[in-house]
Design a protein around this motif. Structure first.
Motif, PDB file in Angstrom:
ATOM      1  N   PHE A 176       0.848  -1.194   0.000  1.00  0.00           N
ATOM      2  CA  PHE A 176       0.000   0.000   0.000  1.00  0.00           C
ATOM      3  C   PHE A 176       0.880   1.239   0.000  1.00  0.00           C
ATOM      4  O   PHE A 176       1.636   1.455   0.941  1.00  0.00           O
ATOM      5  CB  PHE A 176      -0.941   0.001   1.217  1.00  0.00           C
ATOM      6  N   PHE A 177       0.792   2.028  -1.062  1.00  0.00           N
ATOM      7  CA  PHE A 177       1.580   3.250  -1.195  1.00  0.00           C
ATOM      8  C   PHE A 177       0.762   4.379  -0.566  1.00  0.00           C
ATOM      9  O   PHE A 177      -0.179   4.887  -1.160  1.00  0.00           O
ATOM     10  CB  PHE A 177       1.872   3.535  -2.677  1.00  0.00           C
ATOM     11  N   HIS A 178       1.126   4.762   0.656  1.00  0.00           N
ATOM     12  CA  HIS A 178       0.343   5.716   1.440  1.00  0.00           C
ATOM     13  C   HIS A 178       0.424   7.137   0.904  1.00  0.00           C
ATOM     14  O   HIS A 178       1.497   7.607   0.540  1.00  0.00           O
ATOM     15  CB  HIS A 178       0.836   5.745   2.899  1.00  0.00           C
ATOM     16  N   GLN A 179      -0.726   7.804   0.895  1.00  0.00           N
ATOM     17  CA  GLN A 179      -0.740   9.253   0.690  1.00  0.00           C
ATOM     18  C   GLN A 179      -0.645   9.848   2.093  1.00  0.00           C
ATOM     19  O   GLN A 179      -1.496   9.589   2.940  1.00  0.00           O
ATOM     20  CB  GLN A 179      -2.029   9.710   0.014  1.00  0.00           C
ATOM     21  N   ARG A 180       0.397  10.631   2.337  1.00  0.00           N
ATOM     22  CA  ARG A 180       0.621  11.176   3.670  1.00  0.00           C
ATOM     23  C   ARG A 180       0.401  12.680   3.676  1.00  0.00           C
ATOM     24  O   ARG A 180       1.156  13.418   3.065  1.00  0.00           O
ATOM     25  CB  ARG A 180       2.033  10.850   4.146  1.00  0.00           C
ATOM     26  N   LYS A 181      -0.628  13.104   4.393  1.00  0.00           N
ATOM     27  CA  LYS A 181      -0.920  14.525   4.552  1.00  0.00           C
ATOM     28  C   LYS A 181      -0.044  15.113   5.645  1.00  0.00           C
ATOM     29  O   LYS A 181       0.368  14.406   6.563  1.00  0.00           O
ATOM     30  CB  LYS A 181      -2.375  14.729   5.008  1.00  0.00           C
ATOM     31  N   GLN A 236       4.885   8.063  -8.282  1.00  0.00           N
ATOM     32  CA  GLN A 236       3.721   7.881  -7.404  1.00  0.00           C
ATOM     33  C   GLN A 236       3.654   8.999  -6.364  1.00  0.00           C
ATOM     34  O   GLN A 236       2.574   9.503  -6.057  1.00  0.00           O
ATOM     35  CB  GLN A 236       3.773   6.516  -6.715  1.00  0.00           C
ATOM     36  N   SER A 237       4.810   9.378  -5.825  1.00  0.00           N
ATOM     37  CA  SER A 237       4.858  10.463  -4.839  1.00  0.00           C
ATOM     38  C   SER A 237       4.361  11.761  -5.462  1.00  0.00           C
ATOM     39  O   SER A 237       3.585  12.500  -4.847  1.00  0.00           O
ATOM     40  CB  SER A 237       6.280  10.657  -4.311  1.00  0.00           C
ATOM     41  N   LEU A 238       4.801  12.061  -6.686  1.00  0.00           N
ATOM     42  CA  LEU A 238       4.362  13.281  -7.381  1.00  0.00           C
ATOM     43  C   LEU A 238       2.845  13.297  -7.547  1.00  0.00           C
ATOM     44  O   LEU A 238       2.203  14.325  -7.314  1.00  0.00           O
ATOM     45  CB  LEU A 238       5.047  13.401  -8.751  1.00  0.00           C
ATOM     46  N   ASN A 239       2.273  12.168  -7.944  1.00  0.00           N
ATOM     47  CA  ASN A 239       0.811  12.098  -8.102  1.00  0.00           C
ATOM     48  C   ASN A 239       0.093  12.404  -6.792  1.00  0.00           C
ATOM     49  O   ASN A 239      -0.865  13.175  -6.759  1.00  0.00           O
ATOM     50  CB  ASN A 239       0.382  10.731  -8.641  1.00  0.00           C
TER      51      ASN A 239
END
Length: 142
Positions: free
Chosen positions: A71-76, A126-129
């Motif tokens: 799971f590639f987390h989106q981190r706020k 993925q990080s950029l997205n």
């Protein structure tokens, strides 16, 4: 006899008092915060977030720089005045003017985007997205 060692740690931990402005690390992000409470026995401080100095990295913190994770987390970033427990050890006093939260948030996410734009790795893409989506969300939250 470890009593003198423990006493030294307690005295060091008490260097931070409620109301002190500090720089704190939390899950790869770096924040300016105000100490709300010092929890000596847990070697932690409860801080209230005032500004963002470095936006958290995206993806799995246990596998930094890797895109092929379950799971590639989106981190706020932590929110303005959000309270969070942070370890005392990497805590340091913050000197200088406290930046405006929203401005610091946008500056931090834009720095992360700029740092990744020339990296063609799967992790960077993925990080950029995720960061572009977060930047848009942050702008809409103004």
């Amino acid at each position: 006899n470890n009593e003198h060692l423990n006493r030294g740690v307690v005295e060091m931990d008490l260097a931070f008092q409620p109301g002190d402005v500090v720089q704190a690390e939390y899950k790869s992000g770096i924040y300016v915060g105000e100490v709300v409470e010092v929890k000596v026995e847990r070697r932690k401080a409860l801080i209230k977030v005032l500004a963002v100095l470095k936006h958290p990295d995206q993806g799995d913190l246990h596998h930094p720089g890797q895109a092929d994770v379950p799971f590639f987390h989106q981190r706020k970033a932590l929110a303005y005045q959000e309270k969070v427990n942070v370890p005392l050890r990497p805590l340091s006093r913050y000197e200088g003017e406290i930046p405006d939260y929203q401005t610091s948030l946008m500056d931090a996410v834009n720095r992360e985007l700029k740092a990744l734009e020339h990296d063609d790795s799967p992790w960077a893409r993925q990080s950029l997205n995720h960061l572009k989506a977060l930047r848009e969300e942050y702008q809409n939250d103004r």
